[in-house]
Scaffold this motif. Sequence first.
Motif, PDB file in Angstrom:
ATOM      1  N   GLN A 188      51.125  17.922  64.641  1.00 57.95           N
ATOM      2  CA  GLN A 188      50.664  16.488  64.979  1.00 57.95           C
ATOM      3  C   GLN A 188      50.550  15.731  63.823  1.00 57.95           C
ATOM      4  OE1 GLN A 188      47.586  16.128  67.855  1.00 57.95           O
ATOM      5  NE2 GLN A 188      48.684  18.025  69.259  1.00 57.95           N
ATOM      6  N   TYR A 204      55.142  17.854  68.489  1.00 57.42           N
ATOM      7  CA  TYR A 204      55.379  16.895  67.311  1.00 57.42           C
ATOM      8  C   TYR A 204      55.437  15.404  67.755  1.00 57.42           C
ATOM      9  CZ  TYR A 204      56.859  20.700  64.653  1.00 57.42           C
ATOM     10  OH  TYR A 204      56.868  22.035  63.919  1.00 57.42           O
ATOM     11  N   GLY A 205      54.914  14.485  67.147  1.00 56.25           N
ATOM     12  CA  GLY A 205      54.814  13.118  67.526  1.00 56.25           C
ATOM     13  C   GLY A 205      56.287  12.521  67.577  1.00 56.25           C
ATOM     14  N   ASN A 258      46.108  13.181  62.787  1.00 56.38           N
ATOM     15  CA  ASN A 258      46.901  13.491  63.847  1.00 56.38           C
ATOM     16  C   ASN A 258      47.510  12.379  64.710  1.00 56.38           C
ATOM     17  OD1 ASN A 258      46.588  16.398  63.679  1.00 56.38           O
ATOM     18  ND2 ASN A 258      44.857  16.381  64.866  1.00 56.38           N
ATOM     19  N   TRP A 259      48.546  12.500  65.073  1.00 52.48           N
ATOM     20  CA  TRP A 259      49.188  11.454  65.833  1.00 52.48           C
ATOM     21  C   TRP A 259      48.742  11.308  67.278  1.00 52.48           C
ATOM     22  CZ3 TRP A 259      52.548   7.611  65.048  1.00 52.48           C
ATOM     23  CH2 TRP A 259      53.173   7.131  66.153  1.00 52.48           C
ATOM     24  N   LEU A 279      53.874  13.152  72.443  1.00 56.78           N
ATOM     25  CA  LEU A 279      54.379  14.404  71.783  1.00 56.78           C
ATOM     26  C   LEU A 279      55.416  15.091  72.339  1.00 56.78           C
ATOM     27  CD1 LEU A 279      50.822  15.825  71.532  1.00 56.78           C
ATOM     28  CD2 LEU A 279      52.023  14.834  69.542  1.00 56.78           C
TER      29      LEU A 279
END
Length: 188
Positions: free
Chosen positions: A99, A60-61, A51-52, A56
């Motif tokens: 993510q 989404y990153g 995961n990022w 966000l």
Amino acid sequence: MSPQFDHCAHNAHPATWIALQQLVSNPAETWLTALNFWSRVDRKGPDECWNWSGSLVRGYGRFRTSKHAVDIASRVSYALYYRQPPNERVVCHRCDNPQCVNPAHLFLGSQRDNLADMRMKGRARTPNQFGDANPSAKLCWDDVNVIRARIKEGHTNRAIAADYPVSEAMISRIKKNDCWPVEEGPNQ
């Protein structure tokens, strides 16, 4: 000049294509960017989601690939790992986790491929997703039946909404049968 943001979850603006192309073609810059990028990733096992942990947007990153370009983290991950920018292609997630930036979970496709994958996995939202069929539902049928009983008893929308994780407007919609249709609920 502000960074180039594309508001679509997967397709980047052409300015970011250039930034990713320059990134993967310059080994020194790739190395520095990769250090910065991977420092924002919660790396786990090879088959798990990575995961990022940076910023966000709609799940989404986002990652700055150059002074004037910001791209989606999964696209940057793909470009860094495979040493080729996705350009106009869509970076899709096998894991359905926006993510996630694990390259093993990413694959290239068209927007049509991405939409077909979404429908096949039952994640497509349709206009008629009422009640339990709506993935954003905060109530279950038992809650709705109690709410309808309280409406019949004369309780106010405000009093009912205070007992549930929904707004007074949602109670009003339930009262009007705009959502949670009477004919679909159990125990009717």
